[in-house]
Every structure is written in structure tokens, then in C-alpha cells.
Design a protein around this motif. Structure first.
Motif, mmCIF file in Angstrom:
data_model
loop_
_atom_site.group_PDB
_atom_site.id
_atom_site.type_symbol
_atom_site.label_atom_id
_atom_site.label_comp_id
_atom_site.label_asym_id
_atom_site.label_seq_id
_atom_site.Cartn_x
_atom_site.Cartn_y
_atom_site.Cartn_z
ATOM 1 N N PHE A 76 60.186 10.609 -13.108
ATOM 2 C CA PHE A 76 59.514 9.544 -11.833
ATOM 3 C C PHE A 76 58.448 9.432 -11.255
ATOM 4 C CE2 PHE A 76 60.451 6.956 -8.417
ATOM 5 C CZ PHE A 76 59.582 6.742 -7.278
ATOM 6 N N GLY A 77 57.443 8.648 -11.459
ATOM 7 C CA GLY A 77 55.794 8.337 -11.071
ATOM 8 C C GLY A 77 55.981 7.496 -11.044
ATOM 9 N N GLY A 78 54.498 6.819 -10.823
ATOM 10 C CA GLY A 78 53.942 5.901 -10.111
ATOM 11 C C GLY A 78 55.405 4.035 -9.694
ATOM 12 N N GLY A 79 56.754 5.259 -8.964
ATOM 13 C CA GLY A 79 57.337 3.993 -8.930
ATOM 14 C C GLY A 79 58.340 4.032 -10.172
ATOM 15 N N GLU A 80 58.349 4.016 -11.260
ATOM 16 C CA GLU A 80 59.120 4.210 -12.250
ATOM 17 C C GLU A 80 59.458 5.585 -12.925
ATOM 18 O OE1 GLU A 80 57.244 1.779 -15.278
ATOM 19 O OE2 GLU A 80 55.820 3.092 -15.923
ATOM 20 N N GLU A 81 60.591 5.848 -13.973
ATOM 21 C CA GLU A 81 60.920 6.274 -14.950
ATOM 22 C C GLU A 81 60.638 6.588 -16.124
ATOM 23 O OE1 GLU A 81 64.634 8.212 -11.997
ATOM 24 O OE2 GLU A 81 64.122 8.783 -13.988
ATOM 25 N N LYS A 82 59.984 7.376 -16.449
ATOM 26 C CA LYS A 82 59.456 7.108 -18.110
ATOM 27 C C LYS A 82 60.576 8.838 -18.385
ATOM 28 C CE LYS A 82 54.936 9.815 -17.761
ATOM 29 N NZ LYS A 82 54.453 9.798 -18.749
#
Lengths: 153, 288
Positions: B138-144
Motif C-alpha cells: 500500500f502506498g499513495g492511496g493504492e495497492e500494487k
């Protein structure tokens, strides 16, 4: 930073104010005078500080006191019911599984939790369950026998 | 231990924002079985401990036939080791998790912590590498999604940047009929770091000359846990005794161990060969 917490310890509700950095081990011993739980290594290696946290054994030296808010803790003092020793405590005495006694509280807590989840453990299962409880005195044989004695009855 | 503040954010977004605002002064906190010791020994001195383990879904373990297994990063090692779905369908991971610490430690230590602490000897990682695991960050409001074999950048180092939080590990289905072993060499049988860790997964692979496919990963013998592709390629060709010996030798050559207080490099090297051969042999016995 101070935190107001409510913890059930050995069945009693305790209202405490604890600083962020204090461990559950410190608070049990220093604030609640429950000195049965011991500080052996302060790093989760020896198990002398083992307590039950919501029924599961943990090293109290690695739990921050603030995390106990809303949870149930049982220490060695909480095992005896109305003055009657827990069968494990009696077995440890009968089997001479205690020498200096320093590992004993943590050892019994771990064994208690083992028998609660596995009433008929094999010898290997007993040894694995207490692998996190170091004893410098007994060589473990009589400790294992004491747990086996309780398991068989 | 230097005095710190304990923060308990309610959401990933809140935790991530706090970590960015206090970059360099805050540490994420789950089981604490590595973190508190590093702090007590003075290796790190964070001003803030950010407890994320009770953020919803971070403890969940779930499975479906398409996505495979999803393990919340804050799932304890005991939860991983005792999960029925992990024991039956992803047994290698349960086996590896159970070698860590003690029962008490495993009630607090988390799979995410084992991964993010990024010790070269982390026991869950060789198992996860061999199972083809994906890390969700999770980071910058999204999950990658980050393939686990690109997650580690060095001893104790990961690709996680400020505000990044590992949220879950996703493990795809293993090939049908697979067998596995995790072999850990320690100075004692319990509660020790791995001197050498070897994870072996073997499965029927009709397309290969040997009829089998193998995946092998090594821990504690390189800056990060690593796969052993040369050993794997040899076993795709043949699994007779000579091939198994050659594969073990290839694994040994893949390893780049160091000498430290626990063992010398030469010993670790020799043990890579022994454990790899043993792991392959035992897996082959299970497969036959």
C-alpha cells in the motif's frame, strides 16, 4: 505519552495508566506486584516472562503494556483456583521438576496452554511447546515427565 | 531503550500518512519481536511506534481457487502454521513458519514482519519464493503487486519507500501433486536463526526430460534469500542420483555465504550442498 488502559489480569479488572515504552512484563511486576513472572533475558529468548494473553502464551517482555488494553492476561499467580494448586503445579512439585524455580512460572504457563489446546500431547509435542522456555537446572526430563503425568490423568 | 510514543492508526491511509510525515522517526509495529529488540539494543531509536496489526483485514487468511492464498501481513506465524488451508494446500509455508523462534514468539511475530525485517535468513522467504509469492504494498492511496523475488534489495533492506506498507502476501496454487521440504540448519533445533535454510518444491512435469519440475530457494547464504536456477535446470533434465548430486553442487555454487558469529562461510557452503541433496531426495521419495 501516557495511555489509560483497562486490562483483566487473573480475572480482576485493572485500570492502569502506562507510558508507551513500558512492557507488559514491567507493568505486571512493578505496578501490579505480580512478581511470579520473571525477567530472564528481556529479548524473547528464554521464556521466563511467559504469560497467557487472551489464552495464548506470549513473552511479556515483548508486549508493550499499552497493547494489553481490552485484553485478558493470566500470570502464574492466576493458575491456582481458590487456593487449590493447578494439577501442573502439583505435578511439578511431586516430580521434582523445580530446582531454582526461575523458569518454573513460564514453564507452567506454556505447559498449561499446551494441555488446553492438546490434552494428550506426545513427548515431542511437549518438548516443542516448551522449546521457548529455557531451564539451566533440571535438564528438562522431569519437567516433561510432570507434563506427561498431568496429560495422562 | 529511548522513550517513544505509541500510535495506533485506524486505517492504512492514516498509517501511511503518519509514516510520511514522520519519515525517519517512525517505525511500523506488528509483532515487535524483531523491532523491540533492535530498539532495546540501540540499533534504532524511533520516536514513534505505529501499530498497524489491528487495521481491518491485515490479519485475514483467505483462499479461493482463482486468486490462490492471501495472507494478511499481520497474520501471526502461529496463525500461518496452524491454518488448515495453509497446512493442506501450502504446507511448505506452514513448515517454514513453524521453525521460527518459539511458540510464544510465533503468537506475536508476523509473516509481514519476517519479510520486512528482511534478514537474509528469514525462514518464510525461501518457502514463499519457491511458491511464487507476490507482495501487495500500500502506498499513495493504492495497492500494487510486487513479485517477492524483487522485494529484497540487500541484508535488512527492501524496496519499501516512505509511507509504504506491506498489506498481504498472495500465493498462487502450487502445481498438482507437488511435494515439499523446508530444511533449516541451526546450532540448536529450536529458537535459532538459520545457518542455512533450503526450501524445495518438486512436482510432476511431463514436459521435462526428467518428468519433474523443481524449485529451490536458499536462505542465510547470500545478501537476500535466493533461488537456485542452475540446480533447478539440472533436475528438469534428470533426477537420477548423479543429477541430484550435481544439483546439490550447483546450489552450493549459487550460494555466497559469509562468516559470522554463528558459522564460517565454508561450513555454510558445505551445508548448502548437504541440505539441498537431502531436500531433493526426500521430495523425490514423496513424489514416487
Amino acid at each position: 505519552m501516557r495511555h489509560r488502559i483497562t486490562v483483566t489480569v487473573n480475572g480482576e479488572t485493572e485500570f492502569l495508566e502506562v507510558e508507551s515504552h513500558r512492557t507488559l512484563l514491567q507493568v505486571l511486576r512493578e505496578d501490579l506486584d505480580l512478581t511470579g513472572t520473571k525477567n530472564g533475558c528481556n529479548s524473547g529468548e528464554c521464556g521466563a516472562c511467559t504469560v497467557l494473553f487472551d489464552g495464548e502464551p506470549v513473552n511479556a517482555c515483548l508486549v508493550l503494556a499499552v497493547e494489553a488494553d481490552g485484553h485478558e492476561v493470566i500470570t502464574i499467580e492466576g493458575l491456582a483456583q481458590e487456593g487449590a494448586l493447578d494439577p501442573l503445579q502439583r505435578a511439578f512439585i511431586n516430580r521434582n521438576a523445580v530446582q531454582c524455580g526461575f523458569c518454573t512460572p513460564g514453564m507452567i504457563i506454556s505447559a498449561r496452554a499446551l494441555l488446553d489446546r492438546n490434552p494428550q500431547p506426545s513427548e515431542m509435542e511437549i518438548r516443542q511447546a516448551i522449546a521457548g522456555n529455557l531451564c539451566r537446572c533440571t535438564g528438562y526430563t522431569r519437567i516433561v515427565e510432570a507434563v506427561q503425568e498431568v496429560a495422562e490423568s | 531503550m529511548k522513550i517513544f510514543d505509541y500510535i495506533k492508526p485506524k486505517t492504512l491511509a492514516e498509517a501511511s500518512a503518519f509514516m510520511i510525515e514522520h519519515d525517519g522517526e517512525a517505525k511500523l509495529y506488528a509483532g515487535g519481536t524483531d523491532l523491540l529488540i533492535l530498539m532495546r539494543d540501540g540499533f534504532i531509536t524511533p520516536q514513534y511506534i505505529v501499530d498497524i496489526k489491528e487495521i481491518p483485514s491485515l490479519r485475514d487468511i483467505s483462499f479461493d481457487e482463482t486468486a490462490g492464498l492471501t495472507i494478511g501481513a499481520a497474520a501471526t506465524l502461529n496463525a500461518v502454521a496452524s491454518s488448515p488451508i495453509i497446512r493442506t494446500r501450502f504446507g511448505l509455508l506452514a513448515e517454514a513458519a513453524e521453525t521460527i523462534g518459539s511458540y510464544q514468539v510465533r503468537n506475536r511475530a508476523t509473516i509481514g514482519g519476517n519479510i520486512c525485517n528482511a534478514s537474509p535468513s528469514a525462514d518464510t522467504v525461501p518457502a514463499l519464493l519457491v511458491l511464487g509469492a507476490m507482495a501487495w504494498v500500500f502506498g499513495g492511496g493504492e495497492e500494487k503487486a510486487v513479485p517477492l523475488d524483487t522485494f529484497f534489495t540487500g541484508p535488512g533492506k527492501t524496496m519499501l519507500g516512505p509511507g509504504n506498507i506491506l498489506t498481504s502476501i498472495q500465493v498462487p496454487l502450487s502445481p498438482a501433486g507437488s511435494a515439499h521440504r523446508y530444511l533449516k540448519l541451526g546450532r540448536v533445533r529450536a529458537a535459532d536463526l538459520a545457518l542455512v535454510g533450503v526450501a524445495v518444491l518438486g512436482f510432476p512435469q511431463p514436459g521435462n526430460p526428467s518428468g519433474y519440475g523443481f524449485r529451490i530457494a536458499l536462505g542465510a547464504v547470500a545478501p537476500t534469500p535466493i533461488r537456485a536456477p542452475e540446480a533447478e535446470a539440472l533436475l528438469a533434465e534428470s533426477v537420477d542420483d548423479e543429477a541430484v548430486d550435481k544439483a546439490a553442487l550447483a546450489a552450493m555454487r549459487t550460494a555466497k555465504p559469509i562468516s559470522d558469529v554463528r558459522a564460517k562461510a565454508e561450513y555454510r557452503s558445505a551445508m548448502v550442498r548437504v541440505l539441498t541433496r537431502r531436500g531433493i531426495q526426500e521430495v523425490l521419495e514423496d513424489l514416487h
